[in-house]
Design a protein around this motif. Structure first.
Motif, PDB file in Angstrom:
ATOM      1  N   THR A 167       0.852  -1.191   0.000  1.00 27.55           N
ATOM      2  CA  THR A 167       0.000   0.000   0.000  1.00 27.55           C
ATOM      3  C   THR A 167       0.890   1.243   0.000  1.00 27.55           C
ATOM      4  N   ASP A 170      -1.991   6.157   2.979  1.00 27.44           N
ATOM      5  CA  ASP A 170      -3.083   7.014   2.499  1.00 27.44           C
ATOM      6  C   ASP A 170      -3.426   8.137   3.468  1.00 27.44           C
ATOM      7  N   SER A 212      -8.446   2.136   2.316  1.00 26.91           N
ATOM      8  CA  SER A 212      -7.707   3.287   1.792  1.00 26.91           C
ATOM      9  C   SER A 212      -8.570   4.545   1.787  1.00 26.91           C
ATOM     10  N   ARG A 216      -7.890   7.993   4.000  1.00 31.76           N
ATOM     11  CA  ARG A 216      -7.767   9.315   3.365  1.00 31.76           C
ATOM     12  C   ARG A 216      -8.742  10.308   3.982  1.00 31.76           C
ATOM     13  N   SER A 266     -10.505  12.009  -4.992  1.00 30.53           N
ATOM     14  CA  SER A 266      -9.862  10.763  -4.564  1.00 30.53           C
ATOM     15  C   SER A 266      -9.211  10.000  -5.703  1.00 30.53           C
ATOM     16  N   GLN A 312       1.267   8.837  -6.739  1.00 35.58           N
ATOM     17  CA  GLN A 312       1.449   7.525  -6.117  1.00 35.58           C
ATOM     18  C   GLN A 312       2.341   6.650  -6.995  1.00 35.58           C
TER      19      GLN A 312
END
Length: 369
Positions: A167, A170, A212, A216, A266, A312
């Protein structure tokens, strides 16, 4: 005259064995890459297979060897550039290790995810990589793990499932992105995400079952609370699941007297639709609305102005999770790993000061001092 195998049917291992003048068992071992075969017999079998245009029956081979050479992958939305790039990373790592990939799409729906997992297991995949659509229903994922097939999670961790996971952080990156907006002077900030809930409005974080997304929103709300912003949940919008829904949500959000002066999107699909709606309403970025989106999609650098993004390491996420799974498939035993890859924010021209200040509950134009 030498007889050739008719093209009207599939060439079998028996056909190859007959052509190579070896036993069927020897041909099967040579073609399957298992057991002991002399160098000459191997060369004869491979030459015969090429001459006959032999195509291996993957199901039959998997029943013989117990291995299919295939990795199953289930992601949330294959139309989303994030998942497309992550799957590219998975595919490249798999191919380099001699594996093929079968891809399935869940549409972020748990029942579709379960069906995809069942289908892939039916295809006798050696292991699975899954982006779980939610954290409350993971029985099907536990069943994969219990079956002895390796399972790895992409982009979303499950605290109650101890498997390899890759991951990003986040919550931390949402905090950093929101601080950029707060430091620019914004106090009316919206967050728009695809995860759905009744009414498309956030009442409580317990509504959010995707790890996630929850992390966030937690980061976003934490910064807003620290900045003294009253009830920041009022500008969180859920359910931007399609371009049409995103445009409807954005139009409603930006048509209110209390409209936000900044938005954090997002993902890049949502960010693009927000940008279109802002323009369609005769507003400007960043003059009227500042905008930041997750994922450095191609369009974000060619708009006017270019968009500030959370960059990312998407390809690396896919490549890393595939490499962890492949290590398991090759027999490595070790405790499950959770890799958290670093992110960065690329600041461009889509963030500026708010066009108005909030004074005594009403909006006023800032002074020219």
């Amino acid at each position: 005259m030498k007889k050739t195998t008719p093209k009207s049917r599939s060439v079998t291992v028996s056909d190859v064995a007959r052509e190579a003048k070896v036993s069927k068992a020897t041909a099967a071992r040579a073609l399957g890459g298992y057991g002991t075969v002399s160098e000459k017999a191997h060369e004869d079998v491979m030459a015969a297979a090429k001459a006959l245009d032999y195509r291996p029956n993957e199901l039959a081979r998997s029943m013989t060897t117990g291995k299919s050479g295939i990795i199953g992958v289930v992601v949330g939305d294959i139309e989303n550039p994030f998942f497309s790039l992550a799957v590219r990373g998975i595919s490249d790592a798999a191919r380099a290790a001699g594996f093929n990939v079968i891809l399935a799409n869940s549409g972020e729906q748990i029942e579709a995810e379960k069906a995809a997992v069942r289908l892939l297991i039916g295809k006798r995949v050696d292991g699975l990589i899954v982006t779980p659509s939610e954290s409350r229903d993971v029985t099907h994922l536990r069943d994969i793990h219990r079956s002895g097939r390796p399972l790895a999670l992409l982009d979303r961790a499950l605290p109650d499932l101890d498997v390899d996971t890759v991951t990003v952080d986040d919550r931390d990156v949402a905090i950093r992105a929101t601080r950029i907006l707060v430091n620019a002077g914004h106090r009316h900030i919206a967050y728009v995400t695809a995860v759905d809930a009744e009414g498309h409005e956030l009442r409580d974080l317990s509504q959010i079952y995707t790890s996630s997304v929850r992390e966030r929103i937690e980061g976003f709300l934490a910064v807003c609370h620290d900045a003294g912003i009253t009830d920041p949940k009022r500008h969180v919008r859920l359910g931007a699941t399609s371009p049409e829904e995103t445009r409807r949500i954005a139009t409603g959000l930006l048509s209110t007297p209390d409209r936000p002066t900044a938005i954090l999107a997002s993902d890049s699909l949502i960010g693009l639709e927000l940008f279109k709606v802002i323009q369609a309403l005769g507003l400007s970025v960043p003059g009227d609305i500042s905008l930041i989106t997750f994922h450095d999609a191609d369009w974000t650098s060619v708009t006017s102005p270019p968009i500030t993004v959370v960059d990312q390491p998407v390809y690396a996420l896919g490549k890393s999770v595939a490499e962890l799974l492949i290590r398991r498939l090759k027999g490595e035993t070790r405790p499950p790993e959770r890799l958290i890859l670093p992110t960065s924010i690329i600041e461009r021209g889509s963030v500026g000061p708010p066009p108005e200040e909030v004074t005594g509950g009403s909006r006023t134009k800032p002074s020219s001092d």
